[in-house]
Design an enzyme around this catalytic site. Structure first.
Site, PDB file in Angstrom:
ATOM      1  N   SER A  78       0.691  -1.347   0.024  1.00 33.96           N
ATOM      2  CA  SER A  78      -0.064  -0.175   0.251  1.00 33.96           C
ATOM      3  C   SER A  78       0.650   1.065   0.328  1.00 33.96           C
ATOM      4  O   SER A  78       0.472   2.335  -0.262  1.00 33.96           O
ATOM      5  CB  SER A  78      -0.715  -0.248   0.496  1.00 33.96           C
ATOM      6  N   HIS A 261      -6.902  -9.636   3.707  1.00 29.20           N
ATOM      7  CA  HIS A 261      -5.492 -10.358   4.530  1.00 29.20           C
ATOM      8  C   HIS A 261      -6.434 -11.660   5.082  1.00 29.20           C
ATOM      9  O   HIS A 261      -5.517 -13.238   5.242  1.00 29.20           O
ATOM     10  CB  HIS A 261      -4.865  -9.592   5.376  1.00 29.20           C
ATOM     11  N   HIS A 300      -4.339  -1.993  -4.758  1.00 35.58           N
ATOM     12  CA  HIS A 300      -3.728  -2.906  -5.989  1.00 35.58           C
ATOM     13  C   HIS A 300      -5.259  -4.445  -5.178  1.00 35.58           C
ATOM     14  O   HIS A 300      -6.374  -3.802  -4.139  1.00 35.58           O
ATOM     15  CB  HIS A 300      -3.033  -3.710  -5.103  1.00 35.58           C
TER      16      HIS A 300
HETATM   17 MG    MG Z   1      -4.608   1.862   3.521  1.00 29.13          MG
HETATM   18 ZN    ZN Z   2      -3.024  -5.416   2.434  1.00 26.96          ZN
END
Ligand code: MG
Ligand code: ZN
Length: 365
Positions: A78, A261, A300
């Protein structure tokens, strides 16, 4: 006769001029709102659409795709991706608005401040977290939260809303997560209004700037979040829009990524729907204002998420799969509305976000 022709021509010219002033939107935006869904890939958006029926992102007409690789890695983090969007330049993973060879990269917030525009950052993570931090801080490692908090304090950003007050209070304070005894909240309170609770937000009077940090570190998940991201977005726009020179606002749905995640589909969907509600507030403002560019994108994709089965009728995703617990290199979508929106269509790179915004801000000078 000649006189009448003259009057006729004059009226044509003047009506043409007045309609030009009234009807044609500016070529470059006065205000820019950038929404970033951290980890928001196409499957994540698709899942939220299945569950909600309709999303605000469907209101956009200009849509593109962006590659997200960083200077150092095919799969970005990030920090590097936010740097690309905030500065127009690639850097290595973990770095914030410093080039891979150590040069400070000027951010869109800094360009906007030079143009006397109001600026704001809103996030559902700590405001020192990589995505918002890249817009004002210049550090070699995203992990240096204490240093990032200091740079944010000195940044002069008019509206800061999110979590992370633990990084702004001295280490002697019970809830502090700082490495030293600096009291940054007290420093900020010298020049702006600082609040830490929803009650303070409810009773807030007229202000021209605001720092609202509502938790020690990150804000709670969407269902428990008070104030909500949409409330914070609305408040930020309301304050920033008072500036007659315009404003630049970045709003991050930080936790879509954390759902990815954790391979937690429901977490991803609820965070995405919460961001989408905020996007609706930005779009409503832009539609009535006609001088505001709204951009929505992701840094992303996270989790390599795919939808395998579900039901449109029951508004359910019944089978899905994450292929990993990390980010992926798949392209991310970008949606744009308002003056300059067509410059985001087609396939490009995430540096396009920063480069276009900087070009618009320079055209305003
Ligand atoms: Mg962030
Ligand atoms: Zn991440």
């Amino acid at each position: 006769m000649r006189f009448f022709i003259f009057v006729f021509l004059l009226s044509l010219v003047s009506s043409g001029l007045s309609s030009a002033v009234n009807a044609v939107p500016p070529a470059t935006p006065k205000n820019i709102i950038l929404f970033i869904g951290d980890g928001m890939g196409l499957s994540q958006i698709s899942a939220a659409k299945i569950v909600s029926g309709q999303l605000n992102v469907e209101r956009f007409k200009h849509i593109g795709l962006l590659t997200t690789h960083s200077y150092s890695d095919l799969v970005t983090d990030s920090a590097a991706s936010a740097t690309a969007m905030a500065t127009g330049y690639k850097t290595s993973n973990k770095m914030l608005s410093i080039s891979a060879d150590g040069k400070v990269l000027k951010t869109v917030i800094e360009y906007a401040q030079e143009n006397n525009k109001a600026t704001g950052l809103v996030a559902t993570s700590s405001i020192t977290h990589a995505t918002p931090a890249a817009f004002v801080a210049h550090v070699n490692s995203r992990k240096e939260h204490s240093l990032i908090a200091e740079q944010i304090t000195q940044s002069g950003v008019d509206v800061l809303l999110g979590g992370g007050w633990g990084y702004f209070v001295p280490s002697t304070t019970a809830d502090s997560i700082r490495w030293d005894n600096k009291n940054l909240l007290a420093q900020l309170a010298l020049t702006t209004t600082v609040i830490q609770t929803e009650q303070e937000l409810n009773s807030l009077g007229e202000v021209n700037s605001l720092v609202g940090l509502f938790s020690v570190q990150h804000l709670p998940k969407a269902a428990q979040r008070k104030p909500s991201l949409s409330r914070l977005t609305k408040k930020a726009i309301e304050i920033l829009a008072k500036n007659s020179n315009g404003f630049l606002l970045m709003v991050e749905g930080s936790q879509i990524d954390w759902g990815g995640h954790e391979n937690d589909q429901d977490y991803v969907i609820s965070e995405l729907m919460d961001l989408d509600k905020s996007i609706g507030i930005g779009l409503d403002f832009a539609e009535s204002d006609q001088q505001t560019l709204v951009i929505v994108t992701a840094d992303h994709e996270t989790g390599g998420f795919a939808i395998h089965d579900g039901s449109l009728q029951d508004k359910q995703v019944t089978a899905s799969e994450f292929t990993r617990t990390k980010h992926t290199a798949t392209m991310v979508p970008v949606f744009a509305y308002g003056p300059g929106a067509s410059d985001f269509s087609g396939i490009g790179d995430n540096t396009r976000i920063g480069k276009n915004i900087i070009r618009f801000l320079k055209a305003n000078e």
